[in-house]
Design a protein around this motif. Structure first.
Motif, PDB file in Angstrom:
ATOM      1  N   ILE A 221      -3.898  16.608 -39.120  1.00 52.78           N
ATOM      2  CA  ILE A 221      -2.511  17.065 -39.174  1.00 52.78           C
ATOM      3  C   ILE A 221      -2.266  18.098 -38.071  1.00 52.78           C
ATOM      4  N   HIS A 222      -1.320  17.771 -37.198  1.00 48.20           N
ATOM      5  CA  HIS A 222      -1.014  18.660 -36.069  1.00 48.20           C
ATOM      6  C   HIS A 222       0.497  18.871 -35.975  1.00 48.20           C
ATOM      7  N   PHE A 223       0.894  20.100 -35.664  1.00 45.56           N
ATOM      8  CA  PHE A 223       2.315  20.384 -35.415  1.00 45.56           C
ATOM      9  C   PHE A 223       2.399  21.646 -34.572  1.00 45.56           C
ATOM     10  N   ASP A 224       3.496  21.787 -33.885  1.00 47.15           N
ATOM     11  CA  ASP A 224       3.674  22.922 -32.983  1.00 47.15           C
ATOM     12  C   ASP A 224       5.067  23.488 -33.190  1.00 47.15           C
ATOM     13  N   ASN A 225       5.115  24.693 -33.779  1.00 48.56           N
ATOM     14  CA  ASN A 225       6.401  25.352 -34.028  1.00 48.56           C
ATOM     15  C   ASN A 225       7.354  24.439 -34.798  1.00 48.56           C
ATOM     16  N   GLY A 226       6.766  23.734 -35.791  1.00 45.72           N
ATOM     17  CA  GLY A 226       7.586  22.874 -36.634  1.00 45.72           C
ATOM     18  C   GLY A 226       7.776  21.477 -36.115  1.00 45.72           C
ATOM     19  N   GLU A 227       7.374  21.190 -34.890  1.00 44.35           N
ATOM     20  CA  GLU A 227       7.598  19.866 -34.321  1.00 44.35           C
ATOM     21  C   GLU A 227       6.370  18.974 -34.556  1.00 44.35           C
ATOM     22  N   GLY A 228       6.639  17.750 -34.935  1.00 50.47           N
ATOM     23  CA  GLY A 228       5.564  16.762 -35.015  1.00 50.47           C
ATOM     24  C   GLY A 228       4.864  16.674 -36.347  1.00 50.47           C
TER      25      GLY A 228
ATOM     26  N   ARG B   1       6.029  15.749 -39.444  1.00 50.40           N
ATOM     27  CA  ARG B   1       6.334  14.512 -40.166  1.00 50.40           C
ATOM     28  C   ARG B   1       5.616  13.321 -39.531  1.00 50.40           C
ATOM     29  N   GLN B   2       5.698  13.209 -38.224  1.00 53.80           N
ATOM     30  CA  GLN B   2       5.054  12.096 -37.529  1.00 53.80           C
ATOM     31  C   GLN B   2       3.543  12.121 -37.749  1.00 53.80           C
ATOM     32  N   SER B   3       2.961  13.304 -37.727  1.00 52.77           N
ATOM     33  CA  SER B   3       1.518  13.436 -37.911  1.00 52.77           C
ATOM     34  C   SER B   3       1.101  12.988 -39.310  1.00 52.77           C
ATOM     35  N   VAL B   4       1.877  13.381 -40.337  1.00 49.25           N
ATOM     36  CA  VAL B   4       1.546  13.003 -41.715  1.00 49.25           C
ATOM     37  C   VAL B   4       1.690  11.491 -41.907  1.00 49.25           C
ATOM     38  N   VAL B   5       2.758  10.911 -41.368  1.00 52.84           N
ATOM     39  CA  VAL B   5       2.962   9.460 -41.496  1.00 52.84           C
ATOM     40  C   VAL B   5       1.827   8.688 -40.823  1.00 52.84           C
ATOM     41  N   GLN B   6       1.457   9.108 -39.621  1.00 49.35           N
ATOM     42  CA  GLN B   6       0.363   8.436 -38.919  1.00 49.35           C
ATOM     43  C   GLN B   6      -0.943   8.547 -39.698  1.00 49.35           C
ATOM     44  N   TYR B   7      -1.174   9.705 -40.307  1.00 51.65           N
ATOM     45  CA  TYR B   7      -2.400   9.917 -41.068  1.00 51.65           C
ATOM     46  C   TYR B   7      -2.431   9.023 -42.311  1.00 51.65           C
ATOM     47  N   THR B   8      -1.330   8.967 -43.071  1.00 53.31           N
ATOM     48  CA  THR B   8      -1.308   8.136 -44.280  1.00 53.31           C
ATOM     49  C   THR B   8      -1.393   6.655 -43.934  1.00 53.31           C
ATOM     50  N   ASP B   9      -0.794   6.239 -42.801  1.00 53.75           N
ATOM     51  CA  ASP B   9      -0.929   4.842 -42.362  1.00 53.75           C
ATOM     52  C   ASP B   9      -2.391   4.516 -42.049  1.00 53.75           C
ATOM     53  N   ARG B  10      -3.085   5.473 -41.441  1.00 58.12           N
ATOM     54  CA  ARG B  10      -4.501   5.244 -41.115  1.00 58.12           C
ATOM     55  C   ARG B  10      -5.340   5.164 -42.385  1.00 58.12           C
ATOM     56  N   LEU B  11      -5.037   6.004 -43.363  1.00 61.54           N
ATOM     57  CA  LEU B  11      -5.754   5.943 -44.634  1.00 61.54           C
ATOM     58  C   LEU B  11      -5.558   4.595 -45.311  1.00 61.54           C
TER      59      LEU B  11
END
Length: 395
Positions: free
Chosen positions: A295-302, A304-314
């Motif tokens: 899970i990665h994000f920078d100042n609030g950005e990214g 949601r995309q990071s969580v979705v990509q992670y759950t898709d990989r799982l």
């Protein structure tokens, strides 16, 4: 048309989408278009793919909502204003993580350190960090702890109904209604741990819960029901298109092939459901390192995309795993049915329950060996010393 189906289903059962019922049950919905026309030979397969898209999108939306609400729950412990404004329905988890970062700047240094230690950061790790770094670390910990908790809750998301509708242009779409509550979460937890759950109130015979024959062609995915013994059971609805042939013998082989494929798909769906529950359960308990890396994000950005990509990989990993937890599966429906589009569909419904598992375990249990008879003790034989007579010995 699809919205009418959704609303009728909700009205008949007395709930509103997105709002918990008095019993704590949350319902959600999602729809996805079938991307080929009904005249395509791949139409039946495309319908199944539309269900999969609707299912994944629906779970992702609920997952984001769980993450946002968990951010509020955790943040209330550390921010004086109770932080109910961090996440609101329909807002973005990216916005929520930004609000947490803003609130972290208002904490005094002592409060900041106490919160980080309570969130699992060793005190010695804080000594070399600046106040800014510690504030960023607090945001990171709150967000990732929220993702970890939400992953565990996501195992309780189950589809309860699917619809198929055609619009005025002839385009088809598949809709899915989801259910989440703590009971389904507990069932998923028991599946993950391979333990028998507490018995519920006995339900109807599972076969009586199947929809009418004409509605079977519109059912996709796995359902969780309660059988007549009060035990959870899984129903897996699967379909496979039948290739048409004018040759009767070839057509018969095509139908047999389609039924075998549909049966295999039904088993794969159940295996994926169980593996996803196992994975979510494991990560919610011991997944800190993996979530930290994923899970990665920078100042609030990214975020949601990071969580979705992670759950898709799982989910992709779960699809590749086998499962030894589903011994005792049996077939309830296996037949060729017509679809409104003119295609013929192989429809299979497979069932598994804890009751089946108990029966299989008893069958496979090796019979107990009878107690071995103790050897009978013989009276010791007294041997008299030989008496030498001449050059021989008499015994």
């Amino acid at each position: 048309m699809m919205e009418d189906c959704f609303e009728e289903y909700a009205r008949e059962r007395g709930f509103a989408y997105g709002l918990p019922t008095p019993q704590g049950v949350l319902y959600s919905k999602e729809v996805a278009p079938v991307k080929v026309g009904a005249d395509s030979p791949n139409f039946i397969k495309a319908r199944a793919m539309a269900f999969e898209r609707a299912f994944q999108d629906g779970v992702a939306k609920l997952m984001m909502d769980f993450v946002g609400k968990e951010m509020v729950t955790i943040s209330r412990e550390y921010f004086a204003d109770k932080s109910d404004d961090i996440y609101e329905k329909e807002s973005s988890v990216d916005d929520a993580s930004r609000r947490i970062a803003e609130k972290a700047t208002l904490l005094a240094e002592r409060e900041l350190d106490a919160a980080l230690v309570e969130l699992g950061v060793p005190p010695e790790d804080l000594e070399q960090k600046s106040v800014t770094e510690r504030r960023n670390l607090l945001t990171d910990r709150i967000v990732k702890n929220s993702v970890k908790k939400a992953l565990g809750d996501s195992s309780g998301i189950v589809p309860v109904c699917t619809f198929e509708c055609v619009d005025e242009r002839g385009g088809y779409s598949v809709g899915v209604v989801f259910r989440f509550d703590q009971k389904s979460r507990e069932i998923a937890r028991c599946l993950a741990r391979k333990v028998r759950p507490p018995a519920c109130r006995p339900g109807a015979p599972v076969a009586s819960l199947l929809p009418p024959k004409e509605a079977l062609v519109n059912q996709f995915g796995v359902r969780v029901v309660i059988d007549e013994e009060g035990m959870p059971a899984l129903l897996s609805f699967a379909q496979y298109g039948v290739e048409n042939s004018k040759d009767s013998r070839l057509q018969q082989r095509n139908q047999e092939h389609a039924l075998r494929q549909a049966e295999s798909l039904a088993d794969q769906q159940m295996t994926l459901f169980v593996n996803s529950a196992i994975q979510a359960e494991e990560l919610s308990e011991t997944g800190e390192a993996e979530i930290e890396d994923a899970i990665h994000f920078d100042n609030g950005e990214g975020l949601r995309q990071s969580v979705v990509q992670y759950t898709d990989r799982l989910r992709s990993v779960s699809q590749r795993k086998g499962s030894d937890s589903l011994a005792g599966r049996r077939t309830l429906v296996k037949r060729i049915l017509p679809h409104a589009s003119g295609h013929k569909v192989a429809v299979v419904v497979r069932m598994w329950s804890f009751s089946n598992l108990d029966q299989v375990r008893k069958t496979l249990q090796p019979p107990k060996k009878p107690a071995e008879a103790q050897p009978r003790k013989k009276n010791p034989i007294k041997v008299e010393p030989a008496v030498r007579k001449g050059r021989t010995y008499d015994f």
